[in-house]
Design a protein around this motif. Structure first.
Motif, mmCIF file in Angstrom:
data_model
loop_
_atom_site.group_PDB
_atom_site.id
_atom_site.type_symbol
_atom_site.label_atom_id
_atom_site.label_comp_id
_atom_site.label_asym_id
_atom_site.label_seq_id
_atom_site.Cartn_x
_atom_site.Cartn_y
_atom_site.Cartn_z
ATOM 1 N N SER A 141 0.839 -1.190 0.000
ATOM 2 C CA SER A 141 0.000 0.000 0.000
ATOM 3 C C SER A 141 0.879 1.247 0.000
ATOM 4 C CB SER A 141 -0.932 -0.009 1.215
ATOM 5 O OG SER A 141 -0.172 -0.137 2.385
ATOM 6 N N PHE A 142 0.433 2.228 -0.716
ATOM 7 C CA PHE A 142 1.205 3.452 -0.897
ATOM 8 C C PHE A 142 0.331 4.653 -0.585
ATOM 9 C CE2 PHE A 142 2.946 0.376 -3.910
ATOM 10 C CZ PHE A 142 4.279 0.376 -3.527
ATOM 11 N N ARG A 143 0.985 5.709 -0.100
ATOM 12 C CA ARG A 143 0.298 6.979 0.043
ATOM 13 C C ARG A 143 0.864 7.934 -0.996
ATOM 14 N NH1 ARG A 143 1.098 10.042 5.284
ATOM 15 N NH2 ARG A 143 1.317 11.980 4.128
ATOM 16 N N VAL A 144 -0.004 8.494 -1.811
ATOM 17 C CA VAL A 144 0.458 9.354 -2.896
ATOM 18 C C VAL A 144 0.805 10.726 -2.334
ATOM 19 C CG1 VAL A 144 -0.184 10.420 -5.069
ATOM 20 C CG2 VAL A 144 -0.905 8.087 -4.566
ATOM 21 N N GLU A 145 2.003 11.187 -2.566
ATOM 22 C CA GLU A 145 2.439 12.498 -2.086
ATOM 23 C C GLU A 145 2.374 13.540 -3.192
ATOM 24 O OE1 GLU A 145 3.588 13.768 0.848
ATOM 25 O OE2 GLU A 145 2.972 11.947 1.898
ATOM 26 N N ARG A 146 2.717 13.096 -4.384
ATOM 27 C CA ARG A 146 2.715 14.059 -5.478
ATOM 28 C C ARG A 146 2.321 13.338 -6.759
ATOM 29 N NH1 ARG A 146 7.926 17.410 -5.951
ATOM 30 N NH2 ARG A 146 8.831 15.375 -6.355
ATOM 31 N N ALA A 147 1.473 13.979 -7.541
ATOM 32 C CA ALA A 147 1.070 13.394 -8.820
ATOM 33 C C ALA A 147 1.276 14.443 -9.905
ATOM 34 C CB ALA A 147 -0.387 12.958 -8.770
ATOM 35 N N THR A 148 1.936 14.020 -10.969
ATOM 36 C CA THR A 148 2.187 14.931 -12.084
ATOM 37 C C THR A 148 1.400 14.412 -13.281
ATOM 38 O OG1 THR A 148 4.422 14.823 -11.218
ATOM 39 C CG2 THR A 148 4.073 16.243 -13.115
ATOM 40 N N GLY A 149 0.670 15.290 -13.913
ATOM 41 C CA GLY A 149 -0.110 14.851 -15.060
ATOM 42 C C GLY A 149 -1.305 15.750 -15.246
ATOM 43 N N PRO A 150 -2.300 15.369 -15.985
ATOM 44 C CA PRO A 150 -2.273 14.168 -16.815
ATOM 45 C C PRO A 150 -1.613 14.417 -18.162
ATOM 46 C CG PRO A 150 -4.412 15.203 -16.960
ATOM 47 C CD PRO A 150 -3.572 16.078 -16.073
ATOM 48 N N GLU A 151 -1.154 13.360 -18.759
ATOM 49 C CA GLU A 151 -0.643 13.407 -20.136
ATOM 50 C C GLU A 151 -1.535 12.475 -20.932
ATOM 51 O OE1 GLU A 151 3.222 11.734 -20.583
ATOM 52 O OE2 GLU A 151 3.159 11.899 -22.762
ATOM 53 N N ARG A 152 -2.260 13.035 -21.874
ATOM 54 C CA ARG A 152 -3.225 12.198 -22.580
ATOM 55 C C ARG A 152 -2.581 11.571 -23.811
ATOM 56 N NH1 ARG A 152 -9.478 13.451 -23.383
ATOM 57 N NH2 ARG A 152 -9.311 12.852 -21.210
ATOM 58 N N ILE A 153 -2.745 10.270 -23.937
ATOM 59 C CA ILE A 153 -2.250 9.551 -25.120
ATOM 60 C C ILE A 153 -3.433 8.841 -25.757
ATOM 61 C CG2 ILE A 153 -0.725 7.743 -25.952
ATOM 62 C CD1 ILE A 153 1.181 8.373 -23.743
ATOM 63 N N SER A 154 -3.620 9.096 -27.052
ATOM 64 C CA SER A 154 -4.733 8.470 -27.764
ATOM 65 C C SER A 154 -4.245 7.222 -28.479
ATOM 66 C CB SER A 154 -5.304 9.429 -28.811
ATOM 67 O OG SER A 154 -5.616 10.641 -28.223
ATOM 68 N N PRO A 155 -5.114 6.231 -28.592
ATOM 69 C CA PRO A 155 -4.703 5.044 -29.358
ATOM 70 C C PRO A 155 -4.506 5.407 -30.821
ATOM 71 C CG PRO A 155 -7.004 4.896 -28.716
ATOM 72 C CD PRO A 155 -6.454 6.093 -28.027
#
Lengths: 193, 433
Positions: free
Chosen positions: B374-388
Motif C-alpha cells: 500500500s502506498f500513500r500518494v504524495e505528489r502526482a504529475t499529469g495528466p498526459e493524454r495519449i490516444s490510441p
C-alpha cells in the motif's frame, strides 16, 4: 563514518555483484551508463515486464545495450557465463528470478575474472548468493524537491564495511551525485538500517 | 525514334522502363535452364543464348524435335523465341536472326546463302559498304574474289564469312558453374573422439574458408554433417552473427554441437557445407575506423548458438507515442543500430502489462494498493493524454484514450498510472527510477 562513494561505484571490475530492491533496475542502468564498452542484459523470455529503452536512454544510449533472452534460468546463467568469459562486453546484467547456489555464483565469479569484465545480478529481495562481491539494496526516497532521490545501501561486502548513501541522478551530466547530510533526511519507513 | 513518333505508328504502344540488369539476370536463369539440353551453354550478346548441342540431339529425338521442344517450353513460359541450328556458330546466328530453321549438315551455305550480309555479324560500316556495292546476300559475297574483299573491307568480313562456313573454328565458352561451398573428408578408419572430430572439422574449415576467400564471400550458416559407419547422418549447425571466413573464429562455435553428437560405432565421413553465404568484400583496414566489434560479434554468435540467434536482440527507435510502440526489438545479428533516441517527456524505465488498481474519478487516488503493497500518494504529475493509434488495432488500447500520471509515493516508489476516461478504471503501467 563516511566512506568514499567512488571506491565502491563504479563497481569493482572482474567481479560479480548483486543488486536488489525496488530501484535495482535504475542502479543497473546507472552502472551501465558508466561503461565505455557495450552492455549485455540477460533475462528470461517469459518475464512480462520489460525494460523501456526510451526511459533508460537518460542513463545509457540504448544502442549500446544488447538483450539476450533465455528460456529458463539455466540458459540465462549459461549465457551470462559465456558473456562474462568472453570479455566482449563491459558489463553483463543478469536478471534472476530464483536463488542461485554457491556453485553457480562461483562459476560466474570465475568467468568474470577470466574475461576481465563486471557482472551484476539483479534479483528479488533476500535471494543473494554467498559468492557475490557486494550486494546493494536500492530504494527510492520521496523528496519534495527532487524526484530522482534514492538510497543505495551495501548490505553485503566481501572486502569492506557496510555503508549507505543517498544519491540522486543528474540527467544533464549523466552522473550520480551523492547527497550529503544523510542524517537529516527522512528514512523510508520500510528500510532497515 | 521518339516515343511520340512511335505512337503515331502504333496507337496501342505501351512503354516500360528498361531494366538491363534484370534482363541479364533473367538470361542467366534461362541459360541455367537450357543446360537440360546440353552442357555447353553460353550467352550471346545481351539477348541470346548459344548452345553447343553436338552429341546431345539424339536424346531428344533429333534436331527438329529438339528445336520443337525448346520452342514449345519457352512459348508456354510466355517468351517469343527465334532459333537457328547449324554446323557452325556463325551460320546458326544468321539463321536465328535473319531466317529460321535448321541448316542441312555440311551444307551451311545452302541455308544462309539467300540471307542478307548483315547476318554475318558484320559491323555497320562494312555492312553499308557491301550494300552500296550491290552485294546484298551472303551468296553474292561468296562469289566475289577473296583478295578484293580483303583489300576493300579488311580481314574482318572474311573472318566472319569463314566462321559461318566453317573454314574458321569458333568456340563457345559456357557460363561458369556457381561455386559450391562444400568440402568433404573421408576417413579410412572411423573416429569417435571429440578432439579428433574437431581436428577434422578444423581441416575442412580451413579449406572452406580459402574457397570463401577466393570468392570474397563470408559464411552465415554452416552445417557440419557427420556420417557414421552405420550410414546414419548427424548434423551440427552453426549460425553466425556476421558473415565470416576466419577459421579460428568459427571453429570454437562447433565445440558445443560436436560434444553433443552421438558417434555410435564411429564416424567415417565429415562434410562441411556453408548453407548460406553473403558477400564479404576485402576491406582496407585503417587505424581511424577499424571495426573492433569482432569480439562482440563472436559473442553474439556464441550466445546465439545456445539460445537462438533471434533471441539476442537490440532496441531500435520507432516513431510512436504509444509507450509499447516507441521502440522496436530486432535481432542483433540482422540489424544495425540506427536512429536517435528522443524522449519528449519522462518515461518509466520499466513497463508492465497494465495492472488494475482500485480508484475512482479522474484524479489519482490518495491511497493505492499495488502488488499487495500500500502506498500513500504524495505528489502526482499529469495528466498526459495519449490516444490510441486508430490505424492499428491493438487489443490493449480498446479502452480508449489514457490519461497518464506520474505518481510519487511516500514509501518511495514512483509509478506510472493511467486512467481511462471512456472506460473508467485505474491501472499501473510502469515504474520510474
Amino acid at each position: 563514518m563516511s566512506y568514499d562513494f567512488s571506491t565502491y561505484f563504479p563497481l569493482q571490475a572482474k567481479r560479480v555483484h548483486e543488486a536488489c530492491g525496488p530501484s535495482a533496475f535504475s542502479f543497473a542502468f546507472a552502472l551501465a551508463g558508466q561503461q565505455q564498452a557495450s552492455v549485455l542484459w540477460v533475462r528470461e523470455a517469459w518475464l512480462s515486464d520489460q525494460i523501456n529503452p526510451v526511459g533508460f536512454s537518460q542513463y545509457i544510449n540504448p544502442h549500446h545495450l544488447l538483450l539476450a533472452k533465455g528460456k529458463d534460468q539455466s540458459e540465462v546463467l549459461a549465457t551470462a557465463e559465456d558473456s562474462l568469459r568472453s570479455g566482449a562486453v563491459g558489463l553483463t546484467v543478469i536478471e534472476l528470478t530464483k536463488p542461485i547456489g554457491l556453485t553457480a555464483g562461483r562459476r560466474l565469479q570465475l568467468a568474470a575474472e577470466t574475461g576481465k569484465s563486471t557482472g551484476l545480478c539483479v534479483l528479488p529481495d533476500g535471494m543473494g548468493s554467498n559468492a557475490a562481491q557486494t550486494r546493494w539494496r536500492c530504494e527510492p526516497i520521496f523528496d519534495a524537491a527532487d524526484s530522482t532521490l534514492q538510497r543505495w545501501e551495501i548490505i553485503k561486502n566481501k572486502s569492506g564495511t557496510l555503508t549507505a548513501w543517498t544519491v540522486r541522478w543528474n540527467a544533464e551530466t549523466r552522473r550520480i551525485i551523492v547527497v550529503s547530510e544523510t542524517g537529516e533526511r527522512p528514512v523510508p519507513q520500510g528500510a532497515s538500517r | 525514334m521518339g516515343f511520340s513518333d512511335a505512337r503515331a505508328f502504333c496507337r496501342d504502344l505501351q512503354s516500360h522502363p528498361a531494366d538491363p540488369v534484370g534482363d541479364q539476370r533473367f538470361l542467366h536463369t534461362l541459360a541455367r535452364w537450357a543446360k537440360r539440353y546440353c552442357p555447353w551453354v553460353g550467352l550471346d550478346g545481351v539477348d541470346g543464348l548459344v548452345m553447343d548441342v553436338t552429341g546431345s540431339t539424339h536424346l531428344f529425338g533429333g534436331e527438329e524435335s529438339l528445336l520443337h521442344d525448346i520452342h514449345l517450353r519457352l512459348k508456354r513460359a510466355g517468351l517469343s523465341v527465334r532459333s537457328g541450328l547449324a554446323d557452325t556458330r556463325g551460320a546458326a546466328w544468321a539463321l536465328a536472326h535473319y531466317g529460321e530453321g535448321i541448316a542441312a549438315q555440311d551444307q551451311p551455305l545452302d541455308a544462309i546463302g539467300p540471307l542478307p550480309v548483315a547476318a554475318l555479324r558484320l559491323d555497320e560500316k562494312s555492312n553499308v559498304g557491301l550494300q552500296r556495292l550491290g552485294v546484298r546476300t551472303i551468296a553474292e559475297l561468296m562469289a566475289l574474289p577473296r583478295a578484293t574483299v580483303a583489300r576493300r573491307f579488311g580481314a574482318e568480313v572474311l573472318l566472319r564469312l569463314d566462321q559461318a562456313t566453317g573454314e574458321q573454328a569458333e568456340h563457345i565458352s559456357p557460363l561458369p558453374d556457381p561455386p559450391r561451398y562444400q568440402v568433404r573428408l573421408t576417413l579410412p578408419d572411423p573416429i569417435g573422439l571429440e578432439a579428433d572430430v574437431m581436428a577434422g572439422t578444423g581441416r575442412l574449415l580451413e579449406k572452406l574458408c580459402e574457397k570463401l576467400k577466393a570468392q570474397e564471400m563470408g559464411a552465415r550458416v554452416l552445417s557440419l554433417i557427420l556420417r557414421r559407419v552405420d550410414k546414419e547422418n548427424q548434423e551440427v549447425e552453426v549460425r553466425l552473427a556476421r558473415p565470416l571466413r576466419d577459421p579460428s573464429r568459427i571453429l570454437p562455435l562447433f565445440e558445443r554441437g560436436v560434444s553433443a553428437i552421438d558417434a555410435g560405432f564411429g564416424i567415417d565421413q565429415l562434410r562441411l557445407v556453408a548453407t548460406s553465404v553473403e558477400p564479404l568484400p576485402v576491406q582496407q583496414m585503417t587505424h581511424s575506423q577499424a571495426r573492433n566489434d569482432d569480439k562482440l560479434d563472436d559473442l553474439i554468435s556464441r550466445i546465439g548458438n545456445r539460445i537462438g540467434l533471434e533471441n539476442v536482440q537490440r532496441f531500435l527507435p520507432a516513431d510512436s507515442h504509444i509507450p509499447e510502440r516507441s521502440h522496436s526489438i530486432a535481432p542483433a545479428a540482422f540489424s544495425e543500430p540506427a536512429g536517435s533516441w528522443v524522449a519528449l517527456r519522462e518515461r518509466p524505465i520499466q513497463l508492465f502489462p497494465p495492472e488494475p488498481i482500485v480508484g475512482t474519478g479522474p484524479a489519482p487516488p490518495r491511497h493505492l494498493r499495488w502488488r499487495r503493497m500500500s502506498f500513500r500518494v504524495e505528489r502526482a504529475t499529469g495528466p498526459e493524454r495519449i490516444s490510441p493509434e486508430w490505424w492499428l488495432t491493438d487489443v490493449n488500447w480498446r479502452s480508449g484514450v489514457r490519461d497518464y500520471w506520474k505518481v510519487e509515493t511516500k514509501q518511495g516508489r514512483r509509478l506510472w498510472l493511467f486512467y481511462t476516461p471512456q472506460n473508467p478504471g485505474w491501472f499501473v503501467h510502469g515504474q520510474f527510477p
